[in-house]
Write a protein that holds these residues in place. Structure first.
Motif, short mmCIF file in Angstrom:
data_model
loop_
_atom_site.label_atom_id
_atom_site.label_comp_id
_atom_site.label_asym_id
_atom_site.label_seq_id
_atom_site.Cartn_x
_atom_site.Cartn_y
_atom_site.Cartn_z
N GLU A 42 -13.48 0.32 48.16
CA GLU A 42 -14.65 0.90 48.83
C GLU A 42 -15.22 -0.08 49.84
O GLU A 42 -14.87 -1.26 49.86
N ARG A 43 -16.11 0.43 50.68
CA ARG A 43 -16.87 -0.42 51.58
C ARG A 43 -17.82 -1.31 50.77
O ARG A 43 -18.27 -0.91 49.69
N PRO A 44 -18.16 -2.49 51.27
CA PRO A 44 -19.03 -3.39 50.50
C PRO A 44 -20.34 -2.74 50.05
O PRO A 44 -20.80 -2.96 48.93
N GLU A 45 -20.93 -1.89 50.91
CA GLU A 45 -22.21 -1.28 50.56
C GLU A 45 -22.08 -0.20 49.48
O GLU A 45 -23.10 0.24 48.92
N ALA A 46 -20.87 0.22 49.18
CA ALA A 46 -20.66 1.25 48.15
C ALA A 46 -20.16 0.68 46.83
O ALA A 46 -19.84 1.43 45.91
N GLU A 48 -21.63 -0.90 44.38
CA GLU A 48 -22.43 -0.65 43.18
C GLU A 48 -22.18 0.76 42.65
O GLU A 48 -22.06 0.99 41.45
N ASP A 72 -13.47 -4.62 47.63
CA ASP A 72 -14.11 -4.27 48.89
C ASP A 72 -13.26 -4.70 50.08
O ASP A 72 -13.74 -4.77 51.21
#
Length: 367
Positions: A42-46, A48, A72
């Motif tokens: 996933e993208r770093p912001e996703a 969590e 990520d």
């Protein structure tokens, strides 16, 4: 117990993956005795949200799920994988033209192709789900010089399943009774759902159909089904897209029934006069982990025109991303081999001693 397959899934916290991952872990793709290592990207912001997905996978206590790893970055995520589901893609935003969508995704899939080439298992099988899927698959394949173009496919199985479901409803039978439906071309509104060779309970369906209904109602509805679903529920297809991905990869791995064929987007070898080197949906049969385009199906003039329309769209899409298609891989795409490399699964170093942050679920079973 078998050695585990490593499965990479991009866009792993998204709505399609929310259906796909749990069914993968339950054994619906590779069988009830095949352990899996899921490498979720996933993208770093996703990350969590992805961690929450991993918690749910752990809470399901799947016997086949040997390891879940969260990444990520695609380099670690694709490391030694045997199968890759490329689900994540940049969606179309407000005011965005199709050319803008192609350009935005071209960068993503060229990087993924290079990472698969450098880090994945040499016999990796790749399914592109993220749209525009056909051209995304072409970009990824052209950026993987050490892999065979036959190792890259895109999904038209969702369209294939839609076409089967609608015609089964028309005939009042189960979708499993429908055989030899074909989707030609692009996973877009130009695709051609072909019923000329289809059967219902062993009998040809074409003599029982009104050609006007096929041309004016059936074909447009299959072509625009995605938009119809968005209008009805306010979001795009998710569970049905996951089902299409499951069916596609399962048939690629286990093979198709002897009395049927399925639809897969594969690199064209010139069959049926389709331009070589584009990723085009054909009727295919699968054996021993390999796919082969079904040959010799009669194509009438009306069908030919529809095939040419969707072919032109894919040629135009290819032209729009030509700058991201390395020249050194063109020859391999124009002169295809009929088989994959070896069909064997090669195994990298195991994760039993991996205590890195990426490894969120790990078992120490003897394999």
């Amino acid at each position: 117990m078998k050695r585990p397959f490593r499965i990479a899934v991009t866009g792993a916290a998204g709505s399609i993956s929310n259906s796909l991952l749990f069914r993968l872990a339950a054994g619906e793709v590779f069988g009830p005795d095949q352990p899996l290592i899921l490498q979720l990207i996933e993208r770093p912001e996703a990350m969590e949200a992805l961690r929450g997905m991993a918690m749910e996978l752990e809470d399901c206590a799947f016997p086949l799920l040997h390891n879940v790893r969260l990444h990520d970055n695609i380099q670690d995520g694709f490391s030694n994988v045997h199968f890759a589901f490329l689900v994540g893609a940049k969606p179309r935003g407000p005011g965005m033209e199709r050319a803008d969508l192609l350009s935005a995704n071209a960068e993503i899939f060229s990087a993924q192709g290079r990472a698969l080439n450098d880090y994945a298992n040499p016999d990796v099988k790749v399914l592109v789900v993220g749209n525009p899927a056909n051209t995304n698959a072409l970009i990824a394949s052209r950026n993987a010089p050490d892999l065979s173009p036959s190792q890259f496919t895109a999904m038209s199985r969702l369209d294939h399943n839609r076409a089967k479901g609608m015609i089964a409803n028309r005939f009042g039978c189960n979708a499993s009774d429908i055989r030899k439906v074909a989707i030609w071309g692009n996973h877009s509104a130009t695709q051609y759902p072909d019923l000329h060779h289809a059967t219902a309970m062993g009998e040809p369906v074409w003599p029982e159909l009104d050609p006007k209904w096929v041309d004016e109602e059936y074909i447009p509805r299959v072509q625009k089904r995605g938009a119809e679903i968005i209008a009805a529920r306010g979001q795009s297809s998710a569970a049905s897209a996951a089902q299409g991905a499951i069916d596609h990869m399962r048939d690629w791995y286990f093979g198709t029934p002897d009395d049927d064929f399925v639809s897969m987007c594969v690199v064209s070898d010139g069959s049926y006069g389709v331009t070589k080197g584009i990723v085009f949906s054909f009727p295919v049969r699968c054996r021993y982990g390999r796919h082969e385009i079904v040959q010799g199906l009669p194509i009438d003039e009306a069908a030919r025109k529809r095939i040419e329309t969707t072919e032109k769209e894919l040629i135009d899409e290819k032209a729009g991303v030509e700058h991201l298609l390395p020249a050194e891989t063109e020859a391999a795409h124009l002169n295809l081999r009929t088989t994959l490399r070896s069909g064997a699964s090669r195994y990298g170093e195991e994760d039993t001693l991996d205590d890195s942050e990426a490894s969120v679920l790990r078992t120490d079973r003897v394999l």
